[in-house]
Write a protein that holds these residues in place. Sequence first.
Motif, PDB file in Angstrom:
ATOM      1  N   UNK A 114      10.042  15.216  -9.557  1.00 21.94           N
ATOM      2  CA  UNK A 114       9.849  13.933 -10.211  1.00 21.94           C
ATOM      3  C   UNK A 114       8.861  14.028 -11.372  1.00 21.94           C
ATOM      4  N   UNK A 115       9.017  13.111 -12.295  1.00 30.19           N
ATOM      5  CA  UNK A 115       8.094  12.998 -13.415  1.00 30.19           C
ATOM      6  C   UNK A 115       6.744  12.570 -12.854  1.00 30.19           C
ATOM      7  N   UNK A 116       5.689  13.119 -13.358  1.00 26.50           N
ATOM      8  CA  UNK A 116       4.342  12.756 -12.914  1.00 26.50           C
ATOM      9  C   UNK A 116       3.889  13.542 -11.702  1.00 26.50           C
ATOM     10  N   UNK A 117       4.300  13.125 -10.509  1.00 22.48           N
ATOM     11  CA  UNK A 117       3.821  13.735  -9.266  1.00 22.48           C
ATOM     12  C   UNK A 117       4.484  15.077  -8.960  1.00 22.48           C
ATOM     13  N   UNK A 118       5.628  15.358  -9.555  1.00 23.20           N
ATOM     14  CA  UNK A 118       6.301  16.634  -9.320  1.00 23.20           C
ATOM     15  C   UNK A 118       6.850  16.802  -7.911  1.00 23.20           C
ATOM     16  N   UNK A 119       7.235  15.696  -7.272  1.00 21.43           N
ATOM     17  CA  UNK A 119       7.762  15.765  -5.905  1.00 21.43           C
ATOM     18  C   UNK A 119       9.208  16.252  -5.901  1.00 21.43           C
ATOM     19  N   UNK A 120       9.578  17.063  -4.902  1.00 24.40           N
ATOM     20  CA  UNK A 120      10.933  17.607  -4.857  1.00 24.40           C
ATOM     21  C   UNK A 120      11.971  16.536  -4.514  1.00 24.40           C
ATOM     22  N   UNK A 121      13.124  16.668  -5.116  1.00 20.23           N
ATOM     23  CA  UNK A 121      14.240  15.755  -4.859  1.00 20.23           C
ATOM     24  C   UNK A 121      15.536  16.545  -4.772  1.00 20.23           C
ATOM     25  N   UNK A 122      16.490  15.979  -4.058  1.00 21.20           N
ATOM     26  CA  UNK A 122      17.837  16.539  -3.931  1.00 21.20           C
ATOM     27  C   UNK A 122      18.788  15.372  -3.770  1.00 21.20           C
ATOM     28  N   UNK A 123      19.733  15.467  -2.852  1.00 17.50           N
ATOM     29  CA  UNK A 123      20.672  14.368  -2.627  1.00 17.50           C
ATOM     30  C   UNK A 123      19.989  13.280  -1.811  1.00 17.50           C
ATOM     31  N   UNK A 124      20.143  12.035  -2.251  1.00 15.80           N
ATOM     32  CA  UNK A 124      19.655  10.900  -1.479  1.00 15.80           C
ATOM     33  C   UNK A 124      20.838  10.043  -1.055  1.00 15.80           C
ATOM     34  N   UNK A 125      21.553   9.469  -2.015  1.00 14.20           N
ATOM     35  CA  UNK A 125      22.681   8.600  -1.658  1.00 14.20           C
ATOM     36  C   UNK A 125      23.990   9.380  -1.544  1.00 14.20           C
ATOM     37  N   UNK A 126      24.153  10.404  -2.372  1.00 12.55           N
ATOM     38  CA  UNK A 126      25.359  11.218  -2.323  1.00 12.55           C
ATOM     39  C   UNK A 126      26.594  10.585  -2.933  1.00 12.55           C
TER      40      UNK A 126
END
Length: 100
Positions: free
Chosen positions: A47-59
Amino acid sequence: MNPLELARARPGEPFTVTLDGRPVAALPGQTVAAALWAAGVTAWRSTRGAGRPRGVFCGIGVCFDCLVTVNGRANQRACLVPAHPGGVIRTQEGTGRGDE
């Protein structure tokens, strides 16, 4: 039981895409997200700012958690983009525009 056996599915021959230069196997009809998940990759964006990891959420293409850069195009929803032989996928940081 294996779902492919239940459906008597016979997918085509696997092919290779790359994620940040690493080969990833994919099957015809898979999205980029499905191929990455099948390879054990669960996060491919920060993510922008915090740099938290993301992948599939809703799909299903409603959210924007699964954004990747595919063949040089930033901000592609991995859950909607079909995987193609030789596809070049890069993890994406922030907006993917280099302006973080």
